[in-house]
Design a protein around this motif. Structure first.
Motif, PDB file in Angstrom:
ATOM      1  N   THR A  86      65.783 -48.218   7.173  1.00 29.02           N
ATOM      2  CA  THR A  86      64.548 -48.813   6.672  1.00 29.02           C
ATOM      3  C   THR A  86      64.149 -48.022   5.433  1.00 29.02           C
ATOM      4  O   THR A  86      64.082 -46.798   5.487  1.00 29.02           O
ATOM      5  CB  THR A  86      63.412 -48.716   7.706  1.00 29.02           C
ATOM      6  N   GLY A  92      56.570 -50.495  -3.332  1.00 27.19           N
ATOM      7  CA  GLY A  92      55.641 -50.886  -2.274  1.00 27.19           C
ATOM      8  C   GLY A  92      56.272 -51.469  -1.031  1.00 27.19           C
ATOM      9  O   GLY A  92      56.150 -50.907   0.053  1.00 27.19           O
ATOM     10  N   ALA A  94      58.586 -52.529   2.131  1.00 30.12           N
ATOM     11  CA  ALA A  94      59.563 -51.825   2.968  1.00 30.12           C
ATOM     12  C   ALA A  94      60.613 -52.837   3.393  1.00 30.12           C
ATOM     13  O   ALA A  94      60.288 -53.992   3.647  1.00 30.12           O
ATOM     14  CB  ALA A  94      58.881 -51.216   4.180  1.00 30.12           C
ATOM     15  N   LEU A  95      61.887 -52.437   3.434  1.00 28.16           N
ATOM     16  CA  LEU A  95      62.926 -53.368   3.847  1.00 28.16           C
ATOM     17  C   LEU A  95      64.016 -52.687   4.645  1.00 28.16           C
ATOM     18  O   LEU A  95      64.218 -51.485   4.544  1.00 28.16           O
ATOM     19  CB  LEU A  95      63.529 -54.107   2.644  1.00 28.16           C
TER      20      LEU A  95
END
Ligand SMILES: [Zn+2]
Lengths: 144, 380
Positions: A86, A92, A94-95
């Motif tokens: 993650t 900015g 989150a992925l």
């Protein structure tokens, strides 16, 4: 070097070979909400759509929030084991990402990471397919 | 703001039934469902003909399974609706049956959950939007587990302890898919993703559950034993908003859904005696005991280690065995949680009984993301 094509063309840029640099494609609503993946069909915060949402490029750099070695594939047909993470992008959002590393020994939460292009195969027109995976750009924090 | 359950007429669970959760078999879903419904009717001591409406929760069976099953009880022409809300399908069926009774449309309504693992695809993967790296729930929870350990200093053993407790509870639940006590060493075997191991992930099997809900008028008219009725005092259903990047969607969504349910029910976390949560993966129980307010943020592992969430502790969490060990056949799961809570609040849970249970809470999340919370209270 043959022509290259992005595995997910709407999500990241592919410069001429042999560069492995990439930028993510995100979006910013005129309400200020910045998000990834990009779309113009409607902002999740305010509902504005179309020209009210601008597609922008985001630096594929951020901080590793979590990582895991998975013995199971992401979905039927994909490879396993694999290492996933993650990432909190500096921009900015989150992925969840695939990490392009051999093992988890060199990983730690809070570590700086960045996305880069990885050759993942060939399409019907003999073009190389590239995907965006992430990897550390600095050594891991010592454990403990 | 419109009215809530608290503003409407009382609605109570008066009948509960289950078909054991199990590995996918050749048994048609019709037989699974009928077995749970007949058990619930026998429990309530009422006839099928008195049931005015039915809500059938299922996620993976496909279109219109309801009437093909229920006609075998006598095709009474009752109101019938299938309810799909991913893992929360059964909980959503419960909510709509509650509202049907609370608003005065039916005196007696039934919520049913029935499912068999099938081939029904997940529509949210057809939105047209590309994802950089679409993770299965297992992989996302492996990441969340590591993040939890890193943030709060919890160990893999502390998280695995959730599965030890829940397999232990399920060992004495005749309806559970897994009925075997497991040691910490056994739970730590067979890594799957990150520190999650096979026994820390719920099985996806088949089964059925049924809950009959009735108004006080229905209870009186049909001569139902009011002392065994369990009142539903809160029912809240919410969906994901946009949260601060990096915050866990399921935690934030659970917190706001539970807060609204506590307000509606007029109780707080300290009043809860039994709780069933969506523990599809072990770390979830720790996250939810915190989000529900049973303990402070980051204290979930300690709350468990101190035995406070054991049967006989402060609040029995997943006395049924939870999704991890009782199982998670989708449609039945949320209905089965209410079955367990009603059994506990009646004092009829046998060796799994949490002594003096008066107030219970059922919590489910579903892909999408949606969250359902129900709060129940013993009537006597
Ligand atoms: Zn907006």
């Amino acid at each position: 070097m043959s022509e290259r094509v992005a595995k997910r063309p709407t999500l990241f840029t592919v410069p001429p070979a042999p560069s492995t640099e990439t930028k993510l494609r995100g979006a910013r609503c005129s309400s200020g909400h910045l998000f990834f993946p990009p779309q113009q069909i409607g902002c999740e915060v305010c509902g504005l759509y179309g020209d009210e949402i601008e597609i922008i490029e985001l630096d594929a750099s951020g901080t590793l929030q979590s990582f895991a070695l998975s013995h199971r594939q992401q979905r039927p047909g994909s490879t396993a084991p694999l290492i996933i993470g993650t990432v909190a992008l500096d921009a900015g959002p989150a992925l969840e990402v695939v990490l392009d590393v051999d093992d988890t020994a060199g990983l730690s939460c809070g570590q700086r990471v960045a996305g880069h292009l990885v050759d993942v195969g060939e399409d019907e027109s003999s073009r190389r397919i590239v995907d965006c995976f992430f990897a550390p750009t600095e050594p891991a924090e010592p454990a403990g | 703001m419109g009215r809530t359950l608290a503003d409407m007429r009382a609605v109570s669970v008066v009948g509960i039934g289950l078909h054991r959760y199990q590995k996918s078999s050749k048994t048609p879903y019709v037989e699974l469902g009928l077995s749970a419904v007949r058990e619930a009717l026998a429990d309530a001591e009422i006839e099928w003909s008195t049931v005015e409406s039915a809500f059938v929760g299922n996620a993976v069976l496909g279109m219109a399974p309801g009437r093909a099953m229920l006609k075998h009880l006598g095709a009474t022409g009752l109101t019938l609706c299938q309810v799909e809300n991913a893992s929360a399908s059964g909980s959503t069926a419960i909510r709509h049956a509650c509202l049907e009774v609370a608003t005065g449309i039916s005196d007696v309504s039934i919520a049913i959950g029935v499912d068999k693992p099938g081939t029904v695809p997940i529509s949210m993967s057809w939105t047209g939007a590309e994802r950089l790296s679409s993770m299965s729930p297992l992989l996302s929870f492996a990441l969340l587990t590591n993040e939890y350990m890193n943030r709060y200093g919890a160990t893999p053993e502390q998280i695995a302890a959730v599965a030890v407790k829940n397999h232990g509870n399920a060992a004495s639940n005749p309806y559970a898919q897994f009925q075997k006590v497991r040691s910490l060493d056994e739970v730590l075997e067979h890594p799957v993703a990150g520190s999650l191991t096979r026994l820390q992930c719920c099985p996806f099997g088949e089964g059925a559950a049924a809950v009959i809900l009735a108004s006080d008028e229905g209870i009186e008219r049909l001569g139902i034993a009011a002392g065994r009725a369990v009142e539903v005092i809160g029912s809240v259903s919410r969906s994901e908003r946009v949260y601060t990047p990096g915050d866990s969607v399921i935690v934030e969504l659970t917190r706001e859904t539970a807060t609204q349910a506590f307000d509606e029910a007029g109780v707080g976390p300290a009043d809860l005696d039994v709780v069933e949560v969506h523990d599809a993966f072990s770390v979830e129980e720790l996250l939810y005991t915190e989000a529900l307010g049973l303990c402070a943020e980051g204290e979930g592992a300690r709350y468990l280690a101190e035995g406070r969430s054991q049967i006989g502790g402060d609040c029995a969490v997943s006395a049924s065995g939870g999704l991890i060990a009782m199982g998670h056949p989708f449609g039945p799961t949320g209905v089965g949680q209410v079955v367990e809570i009603a059994r506990q609040l009646r004092g009829e849970a046998g060796v799994r009984q949490h002594a003096g249970a008066r107030v219970g809470l059922a919590h489910m999340v579903g892909l999408g993301q949606v969250c359902l919370v129900h709060i129940l209270r013993a009537r006597i």
